[in-house]
Write a protein that holds these residues in place. Structure first.
Motif, mmCIF file in Angstrom:
data_model
loop_
_atom_site.group_PDB
_atom_site.id
_atom_site.type_symbol
_atom_site.label_atom_id
_atom_site.label_comp_id
_atom_site.label_asym_id
_atom_site.label_seq_id
_atom_site.Cartn_x
_atom_site.Cartn_y
_atom_site.Cartn_z
ATOM 1 N N TRP A 242 49.132 39.269 -34.460
ATOM 2 C CA TRP A 242 48.175 39.588 -33.403
ATOM 3 C C TRP A 242 46.955 39.675 -34.167
ATOM 4 N N GLY A 243 46.866 40.077 -35.473
ATOM 5 C CA GLY A 243 45.594 40.404 -35.939
ATOM 6 C C GLY A 243 44.884 38.876 -36.421
ATOM 7 N N LEU A 244 45.812 37.895 -36.960
ATOM 8 C CA LEU A 244 45.530 36.738 -37.135
ATOM 9 C C LEU A 244 44.892 35.974 -35.773
ATOM 10 N N ALA A 245 45.501 36.117 -34.715
ATOM 11 C CA ALA A 245 45.108 35.805 -33.581
ATOM 12 C C ALA A 245 43.685 36.395 -33.133
ATOM 13 N N LEU A 246 43.440 37.478 -33.440
ATOM 14 C CA LEU A 246 42.206 38.047 -33.186
ATOM 15 C C LEU A 246 40.870 37.490 -33.919
ATOM 16 N N LEU B 276 39.892 43.611 -37.994
ATOM 17 C CA LEU B 276 41.074 43.436 -37.299
ATOM 18 C C LEU B 276 42.072 42.569 -37.926
ATOM 19 N N LEU B 277 41.787 41.676 -38.704
ATOM 20 C CA LEU B 277 42.804 40.814 -39.630
ATOM 21 C C LEU B 277 43.450 41.786 -40.760
ATOM 22 N N GLY C 263 48.105 45.367 -42.296
ATOM 23 C CA GLY C 263 48.515 46.608 -43.029
ATOM 24 C C GLY C 263 47.922 47.158 -44.096
ATOM 25 N N ILE C 264 46.705 46.840 -44.244
ATOM 26 C CA ILE C 264 45.900 47.489 -45.046
ATOM 27 C C ILE C 264 45.347 48.920 -44.771
ATOM 28 N N GLU D 210 34.291 50.167 -43.964
ATOM 29 C CA GLU D 210 35.104 49.729 -45.052
ATOM 30 C C GLU D 210 35.133 48.368 -45.013
ATOM 31 N N SER D 211 35.319 47.559 -43.838
ATOM 32 C CA SER D 211 35.479 46.107 -43.795
ATOM 33 C C SER D 211 34.285 45.496 -43.840
ATOM 34 N N VAL D 212 33.034 46.464 -43.578
ATOM 35 C CA VAL D 212 31.606 45.781 -44.095
ATOM 36 C C VAL D 212 31.544 45.868 -45.611
ATOM 37 N N GLY D 213 32.140 46.768 -46.278
ATOM 38 C CA GLY D 213 32.168 46.880 -47.666
ATOM 39 C C GLY D 213 32.730 45.601 -48.294
#
Length: 371
Positions: A42-46, A256-257, A262-263, A275-278
């Protein structure tokens, strides 16, 4: 091929060197099968719709930089930009940056008295302004994240298992910020205080080489014309707003991905949005370096460097490898598909419109196009 033979050979050598360095250093360009075991699809779908939103705003915000010369429809800007982004991906050393201005420039057969001509120089200057503002925006955001978002302690000395000091990677982000701040300041001076900039260039560089001073002055004056947007308050605000939305969609999709892959931190908590912005900031700084086709090596290294600051090594080299792979593959596929559509729109669709217009003229009783 003859004209760019040296660049192509150099890009091949860089690609081989990067791939060898990354793989021998223990990082994975292609994950092991087990790395995908924790991926929730679902992460890839989003991620895909977030990427689509990012792509749209990244493309159409260009209209604000062009509006002082010409007002292009959003759909055409989307098509031209899509083709241009594909060219950046496929050509070495970011040679594809010239594709967008080349495609959008006014062709001789398109010139009309009621339509202002968009020269190659004007279109290119708008791209330079876009790149400088983009670089300043994301490097400023990255600097804020690096200063205020906590990292793991103690911070690793190296990027995963590579012999690249993590301290140097963090410092490079501030160097990039300083470089783009300087670039924007120089362009702003040449735009708002052109006589002063001209005199200062002649007084400094002209003492060494008057010819070089003249060439640099002419070059910077042309490039600075891309900052016309700063004299138009609504356009400047619109560009900044859509630039923020563009980068926001980008970070949202990567976040989301990453959750879907599982990160997680050592305590099992999921990656945060900041953190994703980083990660996005480190990726953006890495791919600014003119490199090989596909940005291969630089792209992966940027995300791996970002993850090293926030997550343990077993996560970076396990689920992180699957994450890096999916981000890269999805973006490449997205770029090539939309790039192909953009080329068709600017080529095939244009030809269909010309045929339809010619047919309308031939079928008109008066031999001219009907209203």
């Amino acid at each position: 091929m003859r004209r760019h033979a040296v660049k192509l050979v150099a890009s091949v050598l860089i690609t081989v060197g990067l791939v060898l360095a990354i793989t021998r250093g223990g990082l994975k360009l292609v994950p092991d099968g087990g790395d995908f075991s924790g991926v929730r699809w679902w992460g890839l779908a989003l991620y895909v719709p977030a990427l689509a939103g990012m792509w749209w705003f990244r493309s159409v915000r260009w209209r604000y930089l062009l509006r002082s010369v010409v007002d292009e429809p959003k759909l055409r800007l989307f098509a031209v930009s899509s083709a241009g982004f594909a060219a950046i991906l496929l050509l070495p050393f970011r040679l594809g940056e010239l594709a967008r201005p080349y495609m959008l420039r006014t062709r001789p057969e398109e010139a009309r008295p009621d339509r202002p001509a968009l020269t190659m120089t004007a279109a290119t200057s708008s791209i330079i302004a876009e790149r400088v503002i983009d670089g300043l925006f994301i490097s400023l955001v990255l600097a804020i994240v690096l200063l205020f978002v906590p990292t793991i302690q103690p911070l690793p000395e190296k990027v995963a298992s590579l012999s690249i000091p993590i301290a140097d990677v963090r410092a490079s982000a501030f160097v990039v910020l300083a470089a783009f701040t300087t670039a924007l300041a120089v362009l702003a001076v040449f735009y708002f205080a052109r006589p002063f900039a001209h005199r200062a260039t002649v007084a400094t560089i002209g003492k060494v080489s008057p010819a070089l001073a003249t060439k640099l002055t002419s070059l910077f004056e042309k490039l600075a014309d891309g900052l016309h947007v700063l004299r138009r308050g609504r356009d400047a605000l619109g560009f900044v707003v859509e630039t923020t939305i563009y980068w926001g969609f980008n970070a949202l999709g990567m976040w989301l991905l990453a959750i879907g892959c599982g990160i997680v931190h050592a305590d099992g908590s999921s990656i945060t949005f900041l953190e994703s912005v980083g990660l996005l900031g480190m990726l953006s700084c890495a791919i600014l370096i003119p490199g090989p086709p596909g940005l291969i090596g630089f792209f992966q290294l940027g995300i791996y460097a970002g993850m090293t600051m926030y997550f343990p090594t077993q996560i970076v080299l396990g689920p992180g490898a699957a994450y890096v792979f999916l981000v890269y593959i999805v973006q490449v596929a997205f770029t090539l598909i939309l790039g192909g559509w953009g080329l068709w729109h600017e080529g095939g669709a244009r030809r269909l419109r010309e045929v339809a217009a010619a047919r309308a003229v031939s079928e008109s009783p008066l031999g001219e196009a009907t209203p």
